[in-house]
Design a protein around this motif. Structure first.
Motif, PDB file in Angstrom:
ATOM      1  N   UNK A 125      14.504 -11.325 196.235  1.00 11.93           N
ATOM      2  CA  UNK A 125      14.216  -9.883 196.283  1.00 11.93           C
ATOM      3  C   UNK A 125      14.131  -9.270 194.886  1.00 11.93           C
ATOM      4  N   UNK A 126      14.802  -9.904 193.919  1.00 13.73           N
ATOM      5  CA  UNK A 126      14.778  -9.371 192.555  1.00 13.73           C
ATOM      6  C   UNK A 126      16.167  -9.073 191.999  1.00 13.73           C
ATOM      7  N   UNK A 127      17.212  -9.502 192.710  1.00 15.87           N
ATOM      8  CA  UNK A 127      18.585  -9.232 192.252  1.00 15.87           C
ATOM      9  C   UNK A 127      18.844  -9.907 190.904  1.00 15.87           C
ATOM     10  N   UNK A 128      18.570 -11.209 190.859  1.00 15.44           N
ATOM     11  CA  UNK A 128      18.887 -11.953 189.626  1.00 15.44           C
ATOM     12  C   UNK A 128      18.023 -11.490 188.460  1.00 15.44           C
ATOM     13  N   UNK A 129      16.764 -11.173 188.731  1.00 16.26           N
ATOM     14  CA  UNK A 129      15.886 -10.688 187.658  1.00 16.26           C
ATOM     15  C   UNK A 129      16.445  -9.386 187.087  1.00 16.26           C
ATOM     16  N   UNK A 130      16.863  -8.480 187.978  1.00 16.18           N
ATOM     17  CA  UNK A 130      17.424  -7.201 187.526  1.00 16.18           C
ATOM     18  C   UNK A 130      18.669  -7.441 186.675  1.00 16.18           C
ATOM     19  N   UNK A 131      19.519  -8.325 187.153  1.00 13.00           N
ATOM     20  CA  UNK A 131      20.770  -8.610 186.439  1.00 13.00           C
ATOM     21  C   UNK A 131      20.475  -9.248 185.078  1.00 13.00           C
ATOM     22  N   UNK A 132      19.528 -10.170 185.055  1.00 13.60           N
ATOM     23  CA  UNK A 132      19.200 -10.829 183.781  1.00 13.60           C
ATOM     24  C   UNK A 132      18.616  -9.821 182.795  1.00 13.60           C
ATOM     25  N   UNK A 133      17.876  -8.863 183.305  1.00 14.37           N
ATOM     26  CA  UNK A 133      17.327  -7.821 182.419  1.00 14.37           C
ATOM     27  C   UNK A 133      18.465  -6.977 181.853  1.00 14.37           C
ATOM     28  N   UNK A 134      19.405  -6.608 182.696  1.00 12.58           N
ATOM     29  CA  UNK A 134      20.470  -5.734 182.170  1.00 12.58           C
ATOM     30  C   UNK A 134      21.420  -6.467 181.226  1.00 12.58           C
ATOM     31  N   UNK A 135      21.373  -7.812 181.254  1.00 14.32           N
ATOM     32  CA  UNK A 135      22.168  -8.584 180.285  1.00 14.32           C
ATOM     33  C   UNK A 135      21.361  -8.962 179.042  1.00 14.32           C
TER      34      UNK A 135
END
Lengths: 224, 298
Positions: B41-51
């Motif tokens: 869904x995009x959870x990990x992508x979002x998290x990787x962006x915020x890190x």
């Protein structure tokens, strides 16, 4: 040097200490073998062992300390720490280079020592040996660069194949150069301009490979 | 002082087969946000962006007052990150990892680390390659918690854990919640875990945030109404209905804007409301996803 870069270099040395101890031990044995008479088979085996150690280390270090960070997903752990892509790339290059250079320097210094103290080996051989060993160092930089940049074992193995062929071609090629062939058989220690030019080109290529690796890594936007 | 630990504004990222659709998301300081979405869904992508591990193509990201990815080193000094696909060095033991992390973070709390070691039933001298998946997750969580981060980002930490290990991880997190200054982002596709610990909830689907609100509001506004339709009457368009199920006279309606006023509106439309039920977070999540995919406005 940034303290985080130092920590990462120390980390790589600690993680690979057993592997490095084995390679350094093997290099010591090979160096001892060089103490035999140059006409003795043990001396020849020592030379082959030194080259084998360095070639295996080229690929082993790249797979175990560069590619495994991607394949074993430890890179996610490292990149979650207060480190930037630039810090990581500098640390990885410095750690790998320093680990490779310990056995490499042992090979270089011992070969100089053996040549200069032996009556049956001409002093001019030091230039050829040095150029050959610097070519191996250059090969390692190419393999490491492709390992870091492509993040794949295939990239590193491809670079290994190119480097291996390149090394054979390099040795064959420089022995065809009269200035080098003549110096090899003489007792003259001083390098001629041809040898110095080749060494300068090799060093420029090494610096270029390291610089290109840093530049590409810095421009990456996805790290895991 | 900024009261948001994390601020994502119109953040987008394009891949060949996936697009993060200019999402905006705020995490209030001290909040525990459950980030729910199906796989991909995009959870990990979002998290990787915020890190700062993945750079966004568009939009701005502020984490603990730092602009990402440019100031990621400063931000990550105060972030603890645990991910389901994160691995520690297999040949080293946990003690080595603890020492390594301690050398990096000045806030490392050795007493707390030892306390977590006992609580998670881990042995510091054991090599990572000998640990089970559950033990590995707990080891990673220990390393992330013991340097007392201001922001804890957990990407599917309970995935693949057995029930006991999952409960231990959740209990440790509940304990961490005592610190009101610590912000937690907890991503999962397991809504039960999120329901246990979160006070904020964000749903993500196909690269878009479809809901981001407090858990209490969500549970309060989403209801199932069991209704009876008068014989011969058909159900016309009613406001705020997300889903309708049932045959004949007995129908089950799901609304996402429940208020007592709805009773009057529905009764005037000829419905007899027989029961009003709360929904679980999972039911709300599934209904939200289905409604969005059917093109309904939430």
């Amino acid at each position: 040097m940034n303290s985080m870069i130092k920590q990462l270099i120390r980390k790589d040395w600690q993680i690979n200490r057993t592997m490095m101890a084995i390679y350094i031990g093997a290099m010591l044995i090979a160096n001892v073998m060089l103490l035999a008479d140059p006409d003795n088979i043990v001396f020849g085996m020592g030379v082959i062992l030194i080259l084998t150690i360095l070639f295996i280390l080229c690929i082993h270090l790249t797979t175990s300390n560069v590619i495994s960070e991607y394949s074993q997903k430890t890179l996610t752990f490292i990149m979650s720490l207060p480190v930037s892509a630039r810090h990581y790339a500098i640390a990885k290059l410095a750690a790998n280079l320093s680990m490779f250079c310990v056995p490499w320097l042992m090979a270089l210094l011992s070969s100089w020592l053996i040549i200069l103290t032996s009556d049956s080996l001409p002093n001019g051989l030091t230039a050829l040996v040095t150029l050959g060993l610097v070519e191996i160092l250059l090969s390692y930089c190419l393999i490491m660069m492709l390992g870091i940049v492509t993040e794949s074992q295939h990239g590193a193995i491809g670079a290994m194949a190119i480097s291996n062929l390149g090394f054979q071609g390099f040795i064959w090629g420089i022995l065809k150069i009269p200035a080098i062939a003549q110096h090899r058989d003489s007792n003259q220690l001083a390098w001629n301009s041809t040898e110095l030019s080749i060494l300068a080109i090799q060093l420029v290529v090494i610096i270029g490979l390291l610089g290109t690796t840093l530049l590409i890594q810095q421009r990456k936007t996805n790290f895991i | 002082m900024n009261n948001h630990a994390v601020e994502l504004r119109n953040v987008g990222k394009d891949y060949k087969y996936f697009r993060l659709n200019d999402i905006s998301l705020n995490l209030p300081t001290g909040s525990i946000t459950g980030f729910i979405g199906v796989n991909g869904a995009g959870k990990s992508t979002t998290i990787r962006i915020l890190l700062g591990l993945v750079h966004q193509d568009r939009g701005s990201v502020q984490v603990l007052g730092q602009t990402m990815p440019d100031q990621q080193v400063l931000a990550k000094r105060e972030i603890g990150y645990v991910s389901e696909d994160m691995r520690l060095y297999p040949k080293a033991n946990l003690a080595w990892h603890m020492q390594f992390i301690q050398s990096i973070y000045p806030n490392w709390d050795q007493a707390y680390a030892e306390q977590l070691l006992k609580r998670f039933d881990l042995r510091a001298e054991q090599k990572i390659k000998g640990l089970s998946h559950g033990q590995r997750v707990k080891a990673t969580l220990l390393l992330a918690l013991a340097h007392r981060p201001k922001l804890l980002v957990l990407d599917e930490p309970t995935t693949g854990l057995d029930p006991v290990a999952r409960q231990e991880v959740l209990s440790a997190l509940m304990e961490v919640l005592a610190d009101e200054q610590r912000t937690i982002l907890f991503s999962s596709h397991n809504t039960l875990d999120v329901e246990q610990i979160s006070d904020q909830v964000a749903f993500i689907d196909q690269g878009s945030i479809i809901e981001a609100t407090s858990k209490e509001d969500l549970l309060d506004l989403w209801r199932r109404l069991r209704v009876r339709i008068a014989p011969g009457q058909t159900l016309t368009e009613l406001p705020h209905i997300i889903q309708q199920q049932g045959n004949g006279q007995l129908q089950s309606l799901i609304t996402n804007r429940y208020s007592p006023d709805l009773h009057q509106i529905y009764q005037q439309a000829g419905l007899e409301i027989q029961a009003v039920e709360h929904l679980t977070l999972e039911e709300i999540f599934v209904a939200s996803i289905q409604a969005r995919r059917e093109g309904k406005t939430l």
